[in-house]
Design a protein around this motif. Structure first.
Motif, short mmCIF file in Angstrom:
data_model
loop_
_atom_site.label_atom_id
_atom_site.label_comp_id
_atom_site.label_asym_id
_atom_site.label_seq_id
_atom_site.Cartn_x
_atom_site.Cartn_y
_atom_site.Cartn_z
N LEU A 144 -25.34 128.97 -16.82
CA LEU A 144 -24.54 127.89 -16.24
C LEU A 144 -24.45 128.00 -14.73
O LEU A 144 -24.42 126.97 -14.03
CB LEU A 144 -23.14 127.89 -16.86
CG LEU A 144 -23.07 127.22 -18.24
CD1 LEU A 144 -21.74 127.55 -18.93
CD2 LEU A 144 -23.25 125.71 -18.13
N GLU A 145 -24.44 129.20 -14.19
CA GLU A 145 -24.44 129.36 -12.74
C GLU A 145 -25.70 128.75 -12.14
O GLU A 145 -25.66 128.09 -11.08
CB GLU A 145 -24.34 130.84 -12.35
CG GLU A 145 -24.34 131.06 -10.84
CD GLU A 145 -24.35 132.53 -10.46
OE1 GLU A 145 -24.35 132.81 -9.24
OE2 GLU A 145 -24.37 133.39 -11.35
N ASP A 146 -26.82 128.94 -12.83
CA ASP A 146 -28.08 128.36 -12.35
C ASP A 146 -28.05 126.83 -12.42
O ASP A 146 -28.56 126.15 -11.52
CB ASP A 146 -29.26 128.88 -13.16
CG ASP A 146 -29.52 130.36 -12.91
OD1 ASP A 146 -28.94 130.93 -11.96
OD2 ASP A 146 -30.32 130.95 -13.66
N LEU A 147 -27.45 126.29 -13.47
CA LEU A 147 -27.30 124.84 -13.56
C LEU A 147 -26.46 124.34 -12.39
O LEU A 147 -26.80 123.32 -11.76
CB LEU A 147 -26.64 124.47 -14.89
CG LEU A 147 -26.24 123.01 -15.07
CD1 LEU A 147 -27.45 122.08 -14.99
CD2 LEU A 147 -25.52 122.82 -16.41
N ASP A 148 -25.39 125.03 -12.09
CA ASP A 148 -24.53 124.66 -10.97
C ASP A 148 -25.32 124.67 -9.66
O ASP A 148 -25.26 123.71 -8.87
CB ASP A 148 -23.37 125.66 -10.91
CG ASP A 148 -22.23 125.21 -10.01
OD1 ASP A 148 -22.23 124.05 -9.53
OD2 ASP A 148 -21.32 126.02 -9.77
N LEU A 149 -26.08 125.72 -9.44
CA LEU A 149 -26.88 125.82 -8.22
C LEU A 149 -27.93 124.72 -8.15
O LEU A 149 -28.21 124.17 -7.08
CB LEU A 149 -27.54 127.20 -8.14
CG LEU A 149 -26.60 128.38 -7.89
CD1 LEU A 149 -27.32 129.70 -8.07
CD2 LEU A 149 -25.99 128.29 -6.49
N HIS A 150 -28.53 124.42 -9.29
CA HIS A 150 -29.54 123.36 -9.33
C HIS A 150 -28.92 122.01 -8.94
O HIS A 150 -29.49 121.26 -8.13
CB HIS A 150 -30.17 123.26 -10.72
CG HIS A 150 -31.02 122.06 -10.88
ND1 HIS A 150 -32.27 121.95 -10.28
CD2 HIS A 150 -30.82 120.89 -11.54
CE1 HIS A 150 -32.78 120.77 -10.58
NE2 HIS A 150 -31.93 120.10 -11.34
N LEU A 151 -27.78 121.70 -9.51
CA LEU A 151 -27.14 120.42 -9.19
C LEU A 151 -26.69 120.37 -7.73
O LEU A 151 -26.59 119.29 -7.16
CB LEU A 151 -25.95 120.20 -10.12
CG LEU A 151 -26.30 119.97 -11.60
CD1 LEU A 151 -25.03 119.89 -12.43
CD2 LEU A 151 -27.15 118.71 -11.77
N ALA A 152 -26.47 121.53 -7.14
CA ALA A 152 -26.11 121.59 -5.72
C ALA A 152 -27.32 121.54 -4.81
O ALA A 152 -27.19 121.55 -3.59
CB ALA A 152 -25.32 122.87 -5.45
N GLY A 153 -28.53 121.50 -5.42
CA GLY A 153 -29.76 121.44 -4.63
C GLY A 153 -30.20 122.78 -4.09
O GLY A 153 -31.04 122.85 -3.18
#
Length: 199
Positions: free
Chosen positions: A188-197
């Protein structure tokens, strides 16, 4: 606006350990979520997964340690061998599908409530009374447990077909509108970072 398709089962301990972090991430990035419960055993059969009962003892033992550690890390209570696991996840899935279609409540809270019922409260999420309690707690009409069963069954089956076609092989599994895939509550941390670009 970003969008996340969330494939899961209402009895996965790893979905439980995700808590409501997905909802927090989506809110932070203005993303929408489509909740897609599915038959995990059928998915395993199609994608090379192995049912818990068929895994070697070393893998089952490690799973228990990992669940204990991850629950402590997230501050979530957990019963490692709940009284009603495994159980039939379909009734809970149908209620989630009906609730999402009806609106008026918090679908993320419903999903987490059902998972918590299994993994922290030792309740059977296949039972009508448990489903009704979780619907009510999440702000939905508890009568949704009785309505839309045919539509729920059809959507449940369609979610499996969609998951297979889109490369899903476990739960929780998150796919963005740009087809970035993330497997596991620990991503989920990676998903968060992905959505943040940033990934």
């Amino acid at each position: 606006m970003a969008h996340i398709d969330y494939f899961f089962t209402a009895i996965s301990p790893y979905c439980y350990l995700a808590g409501q972090r997905l909802e927090e991430i989506a809110a932070r990035h203005g993303a929408t979520i489509a909740y897609k419960p599915l038959d995990m055993m059928a998915l395993f059969a199609r994608t090379g997964g192995v049912a818990l009962a068929d895994r070697p003892e070393c893998r089952r033992a490690y799973r228990l340690q990992e669940l204990r550690r991850q629950a402590a890390k997230r501050g979530l209570p957990i019963t490692l061998k709940p009284a009603h696991f495994p159980t039939n996840p379909a009734p809970a899935a149908y209620a989630i599908i009906a609730a999402q279609a009806a609106g008026g409540g918090d679908t993320g809270a419903l999903v987490h409530g059902l998972l918590r019922a299994c993994w922290a409260e030792e309740r059977d999420v296949a039972e009508d009374a448990v489903i009704r309690d979780c619907l009510t707690a999440a702000g939905f009409d508890p009568g949704l447990a009785d309505r839309g069963l045919l539509a729920g069954a059809e959507t449940y089956a369609a979610n499996l077909e969609e998951a297979t076609a889109r490369g899903v092989f476990g739960a929780p599994f998150y796919i963005t509108d740009r087809d970035e895939r993330f497997w596991g509550q620990d991503r989920l941390e990676d998903l968060d970072l992905h959505l943040a670009g940033r990934l």
